[in-house]
Design a protein around this motif. Structure first.
Motif, PDB file in Angstrom:
ATOM      1  N   UNK A  11      30.082  12.070  -4.986  1.00  0.00           N
ATOM      2  CA  UNK A  11      30.026  11.202  -3.800  1.00  0.00           C
ATOM      3  C   UNK A  11      30.617   9.828  -4.103  1.00  0.00           C
ATOM      4  N   UNK A  12      30.279   9.288  -5.265  1.00  0.00           N
ATOM      5  CA  UNK A  12      30.834   7.982  -5.644  1.00  0.00           C
ATOM      6  C   UNK A  12      32.353   8.064  -5.827  1.00  0.00           C
ATOM      7  N   UNK A  13      32.812   9.170  -6.406  1.00  0.00           N
ATOM      8  CA  UNK A  13      34.254   9.377  -6.566  1.00  0.00           C
ATOM      9  C   UNK A  13      34.932   9.453  -5.202  1.00  0.00           C
ATOM     10  N   UNK A  14      34.361  10.177  -4.262  1.00  0.00           N
ATOM     11  CA  UNK A  14      34.956  10.294  -2.926  1.00  0.00           C
ATOM     12  C   UNK A  14      34.982   8.944  -2.211  1.00  0.00           C
ATOM     13  N   UNK A  15      33.960   8.131  -2.418  1.00  0.00           N
ATOM     14  CA  UNK A  15      33.980   6.775  -1.843  1.00  0.00           C
ATOM     15  C   UNK A  15      35.120   5.955  -2.444  1.00  0.00           C
ATOM     16  N   UNK A  16      35.341   6.122  -3.735  1.00  0.00           N
ATOM     17  CA  UNK A  16      36.453   5.448  -4.395  1.00  0.00           C
ATOM     18  C   UNK A  16      37.782   5.911  -3.811  1.00  0.00           C
ATOM     19  N   UNK A  17      37.963   7.214  -3.651  1.00  0.00           N
ATOM     20  CA  UNK A  17      39.214   7.739  -3.098  1.00  0.00           C
ATOM     21  C   UNK A  17      39.407   7.258  -1.664  1.00  0.00           C
ATOM     22  N   UNK A  18      38.339   7.208  -0.885  1.00  0.00           N
ATOM     23  CA  UNK A  18      38.447   6.684   0.484  1.00  0.00           C
ATOM     24  C   UNK A  18      38.899   5.224   0.462  1.00  0.00           C
ATOM     25  N   UNK A  19      38.398   4.451  -0.487  1.00  0.00           N
ATOM     26  CA  UNK A  19      38.816   3.050  -0.613  1.00  0.00           C
ATOM     27  C   UNK A  19      40.282   2.959  -1.024  1.00  0.00           C
TER      28      UNK A  19
END
Length: 103
Positions: free
Chosen positions: A29-37
């Motif tokens: 989830x944290x990785x996906x938030x990073x990719x979204x950013x």
């Protein structure tokens, strides 16, 4: 393009956890938030070499014991996932379907 402070924070929130490389659902989830950013900054596929070096540097900075070889191997796996996601977003945008993801 340099990443925004929000993207850098998202990177650190993901890669700064001792479990960042484990594929635990919370880490993903944290990785996906990073990719979204990253998407908000880039609106396309990132410069893979620059992204790799930035992620390796952050991983080693946040955990000096990690070792460069380990950081590079793990970052390469996650970077390729990120590239795939960013490529997907890019293709959806080109097809005019990016907005349909929010439905």
């Amino acid at each position: 393009m340099p990443w925004s402070p929000q993207t850098t924070t998202a990177l650190r929130n993901w890669i700064g956890k001792p479990t960042w490389h484990t594929s635990h659902p919370l880490d993903e989830q944290r990785f996906y938030r990073f990719i979204a950013a990253v998407w908000r900054d880039e609106h396309g596929i990132w410069n893979e070499a620059l992204a790799r070096e930035t992620m390796v540097r952050e991983a080693m900075s946040l955990d000096p014991e990690i070792g460069r070889e380990f950081a590079e191997e793990e970052v390469d796996l996650w970077r390729s996932k990120g590239t795939l996601i960013l490529d997907f977003f890019s293709n959806m945008r080109e097809l005019g379907m990016l907005g349909s993801l929010a439905e």
